[in-house]
Enzyme design. Structure first.
Site: not given
Length: 418
Positions: A5-7
């Site tokens: 994931s990225c955030d």
């Protein structure tokens, strides 16, 4: 290799301290990928000129704004960045009912850079990105590899007064305005029933595919997401953890608080493993147009072992040589077809030194602790120095033309501690 994931995060008054907007993003990419931080000045172009993005050419505009970008070194676009008008943009990979396995077109990262170069407000960036998306489409491999890793994109965009969340599925899109509080995004659709702008055919397309009956209240995330669990199972938990961390500092969100969130490993926001956090960004944007924005970048992997270094837009800025990767021009394997037949060395000067220091921190406990403490102390000093500019403005712009590069040199001097 599958991503986790990225955030991306944004906090606006009243969730922040002072009349400031705080933007932050971790770029989670393949662990062997180099992320560079580069600056491009404002430029004027002639009629009919083109700009070559990662895979395709698009029409150039008459004037582009100055930008600072954090980007995977092999491509044209960027994972995140800011422009001279204090517009900040970060993108996330999203998957839904529509296939993302299209022909080569614009990458989401290309759209980040194009939005920054062409828009002086967050709302205008939404228009720039969606018009390009509708005209050229999005598609192409998103890793420096032949493996089939493609995705649609969501974007978090902010300026001095507000933020916009833009989510796409193919050429279709929805956007939501955020005027206060905080918002974070991970690799899942997050726009529900509050839709402030949209593709004119977005609903009829969904209805034609049988995803929406045309009668119940339209919920973008429900209609365009997978019916089963998301492709990235961790995105939901990371989104929730990120929201909790923002809530924990609600009313007092600062640059330091955002950096702490990006460094958080228990939540998974600071990624480790085959996919890891390869670059991080935190921006502090006063709502007062007379005050400068300060943009902090690591240009190195793992924010826990990195220094957030400041950048301020002033005239006559120098190139960021220490964080710029080697250029291979037309000989670059990305430019040749078939693409990605080899991987050249893209490590920039800071990356090389940081890689050595990371090994020391891992294998020599006492020395590593001393270096890490020195890095934190340096970061605190720089944040304190930047506070003067954030409160009182820039009195001597000429002293800031080498701000980021001189900060890199200060970081390198910490690395040499015994």
């Amino acid at each position: 290799m599958r991503p986790s994931s990225c955030d991306t995060f944004v906090a606006l008054p009243p969730s922040t301290e002072g009349q400031r907007i705080i933007f932050g993003k971790n770029s989670d990419r393949p662990c062997d990928e180099v992320q560079e931080v580069v600056y491009f000045p404002a430029t004027d172009y002639g009629a009919g000129e083109k700009v070559e993005c990662t895979y395709i050419e698009v029409e150039q505009v008459a004037h582009t704004y100055a930008v600072v970008l954090s980007r995977p070194a092999w491509l044209w676009g960027a994972e995140m960045g800011a422009n001279e008008h204090q517009v900040c943009i970060g993108n996330e990979a999203v998957w839904g009912r529509q296939s993302a396995d299209g022909e080569e077109a614009l990458l989401g990262m290309d759209l980040v850079r194009l939005g920054l170069e062409r828009a002086d407000t967050a709302e205008k960036a939404v228009t720039v990105i969606t018009e390009l998306l509708e005209k050229y489409g999005q598609g192409g491999l998103c890793m420096e590899d032949e493996c089939s890793f493609t995705y649609h994109n969501s974007f978090l965009i902010s300026d001095r007064k507000e933020a916009w969340l833009l989510e796409t599925s193919g050429k279709y899109w929805a956007a939501e305005r955020v005027e206060g509080g905080y918002r974070n995004i991970s690799n899942q659709y997050g726009i529900t029933t509050k839709i402030d702008k949209e593709h004119p055919e977005m609903r009829t397309y969904a209805q034609s595919k049988g995803w929406w009956d045309g009668k119940t209240e339209f919920n973008f995330a429900t209609v365009y997401s997978f019916m089963t669990t998301a492709r990235i199972e961790a995105s939901g938990s990371r989104y929730c953890e990120g929201k909790k961390l923002l809530e924990k500092s609600n009313g007092h969100i600062t640059a330091e608080a955002m950096m702490d969130i990006l460094r958080d490993k228990d939540s998974g926001i600071n990624m480790e493993g085959m996919f890891m956090t390869t670059g991080s960004m935190v921006s502090v944007i006063p709502t007062d147009p007379d005050l400068p924005g300060v943009h902090y970048f690591t240009a190195t992997p793992d924010p826990e072992r990195s220094v957030f270094k400041p950048f301020i837009f002033v005239k006559n800025l120098h190139p960021l040589k220490e964080t710029s990767s080697p250029s291979y021009g037309l000989d670059d394997p990305v430019k040749k077809k078939p693409r990605f037949q080899s991987k050249p060395d893209r490590k920039h000067e800071l990356f090389v030194k940081h890689e050595l220091v990371a090994a020391i921190i891992e294998s020599h406990k006492d020395r590593g602790k001393k270096i890490t403490e020195g890095m934190r102390q340096l970061e605190e000093e720089m944040i304190k120095e930047m506070e003067e500019h954030l409160l009182h403005g820039v009195e001597s712009p000429d002293f800031l033309v080498n701000l980021f590069s001189s900060s890199v040199q200060r970081e390198l001097s910490v690395y040499s501690q015994k």
